[in-house]
Design an enzyme around this catalytic site. Structure first.
Site, PDB file in Angstrom:
ATOM      1  N   CYS A 162      -1.832  29.412  13.491  1.00 43.06           N
ATOM      2  CA  CYS A 162      -2.880  29.758  12.931  1.00 43.06           C
ATOM      3  C   CYS A 162      -2.022  31.298  13.105  1.00 43.06           C
ATOM      4  O   CYS A 162      -1.714  32.261  13.783  1.00 43.06           O
ATOM      5  CB  CYS A 162      -4.122  30.387  13.757  1.00 43.06           C
ATOM      6  N   CYS A 356      -4.160  30.337   0.139  1.00 46.29           N
ATOM      7  CA  CYS A 356      -4.241  30.694   1.220  1.00 46.29           C
ATOM      8  C   CYS A 356      -4.576  32.018   0.720  1.00 46.29           C
ATOM      9  O   CYS A 356      -3.265  32.509  -0.625  1.00 46.29           O
ATOM     10  CB  CYS A 356      -3.777  31.190   2.230  1.00 46.29           C
TER      11      CYS A 356
END
Length: 426
Positions: A162, A356
């Protein structure tokens, strides 16, 4: 014979919307229950804002029991100690057991701070934005740091999967330090296991490499890629920079007054080490229908799912499970369970696309990858102040969705908005 019982294990971003969508799909043909270790849903993408006091924690949280009760979804916050897939039951932390006919694992990750000496907020020397409680503690440390500014180190360690929040937090810190008029007193270094800036565990999306490198240069943030954090001492991070051959080519002793490093993830203790269910890191093994091959009554979604890396890298880099990807897993599982309770085959597949919005406080970078793992049909990225506004709109929309128990998917609409008009009208 009673109705089949479907248990959703976890009430984070994936588990909460999974409970809503599964209930909508099965209606009254099955009983749906959620098992969590907390009564509170937290909108994790806003944690970097909490860590600089742009949000109070209460503003990004939802008290779940009344919402689940309204939707006729069972709920407990006792938490799961261990899943027993052969017996088809879950052992709870209070010693009781719950039987299930179908289990949907949506636990999110266990945060592996302990794999690096001195890492993390619990006995270590770095802060975290992985959980809202971590971000609250980070805000206190950041306030103290601003009274005596010095170097900052931000990034993601080896085997992290991440990376977006690390970039977000580094650039949000830059924005906040400039607002406080002390940016000139704070040298910043970004340390990442990625082979290049903007890799993101996805081998880049569009021009994320160029966009993020440009942001870092413009904001005077130095970086070290192919980095392994050896250990963290009080005020000093020891980093090994690895060459293409995997050998250490340079070492760095980086002083810091404040540091946030994202850890590697692994499966939670309740599932880790169950043969046939998990891989060696404890992530759930699933097929194209989000179903575990060894235990076909178990489905899984989100960060807890096992996904191989996009390719070899000098330092281990995992694949992120972004919101769009998670939502597509939720939709597939809901459709499959809806089919199963009606006596039909479970044939739905997740799209595994990604969208995103990486907010930098006064701008940001957006990307859309369809599918998330290359080669792709859509490989798009862009930057601008509109991303910051879009992220605020997204936060408001998603929290409203959770508070109302709405099951309508959102990320695909977000992707179309982002690529089309570059702003959200929410």
């Amino acid at each position: 014979m009673g109705k089949p019982k479907i248990i959703v294990l976890g009430a984070g971003l994936g588990g909460t919307i999974a409970a809503y969508e599964i209930k909508a799909a099965v209606k009254d043909k099955a009983e749906v229950m959620t098992v969590s270790d907390s009564e509170t849903y937290s909108f994790v993408p806003s944690n970097p804002w909490v860590a600089v006091r742009w949000r109070e924690p209460e503003a990004i949280q939802v008290h779940l029991p009344p919402v689940f009760a309204k939707k006729k979804i069972g709920f407990t916050a006792v938490g799961a100690k261990r899943v027993h897939p052969v017996e088809k039951r879950i052992e709870l932390n209070d010693g009781t057991f719950i039987d299930y006919d179908y289990l949907v694992i949506a636990t999110g990750p266990d945060l592996a701070f302990d794999e690096i000496d001195g890492l993390g907020p619990h006995g270590g020397h770095t802060v975290s934005v992985c959980q809202t409680a971590h971000a609250v503690a980070a805000a206190d440390q950041f306030d103290a740091f601003c009274g005596n500014p010095g170097p900052i180190v931000v990034g993601a360690v080896q085997a992290a999967s991440c990376f977006g929040p690390a970039y977000e937090f580094a650039l949000i810190l830059d924005t906040e330090l400039r607002k406080r008029k002390i940016r000139d007193k704070v040298p910043m270094t970004f340390v990442t296991s990625e082979p290049y800036i903007g890799h993101l565990g996805l081998d880049g999306v569009g021009d994320t490499k160029g966009l993020l490198e440009s942001e870092m240069r413009n904001r005077h943030i130095k970086w070290i890629t192919n980095a392994k954090v050896a250990k963290v001492d009080p005020g000093v991070m020891h980093v090994e920079e690895v060459g293409e051959d995997g050998a250490v080519k340079r070492t760095h002793d980086l002083p810091f007054g404040f540091s946030m490093m994202l850890p590697a993830f692994r499966g939670v203790p309740a599932v880790r080490g169950i043969e046939g269910l998990t891989n060696p890191r404890g992530f759930i093994i699933v097929d194209k229908h989000q179903r575990n091959p060894a235990f076909p009554d178990i489905f899984a979604l989100g960060v807890c799912v096992a996904i191989p890396p996009t390719g070899p890298t000098p330092v281990p880099v995992g694949v992120p499970k972004t919101g769009f990807m998670i939502e597509s897993m939720v939709t597939a599982i809901a459709a499959n369970l809806g089919a199963i309770v009606e006596g039909r085959d479970a044939n739905a597949e997740a799209t595994w696309n990604a969208v995103c919005l990486a907010d930098f406080g006064d701008g940001g970078v957006a990307f859309v990858a369809q599918p998330q793992i290359p080669p792709r049909n859509v490989n798009w990225s862009a930057s601008g102040k509109w991303v910051h506004l879009a992220k605020i709109g997204f936060e408001k929309y998603f929290l409203r969705k959770v508070r109302k128990g709405e099951s309508e998917p959102f990320y695909e609409k977000l992707a179309l908005h982002v690529m089309g008009i570059r702003k959200l009208r929410l």
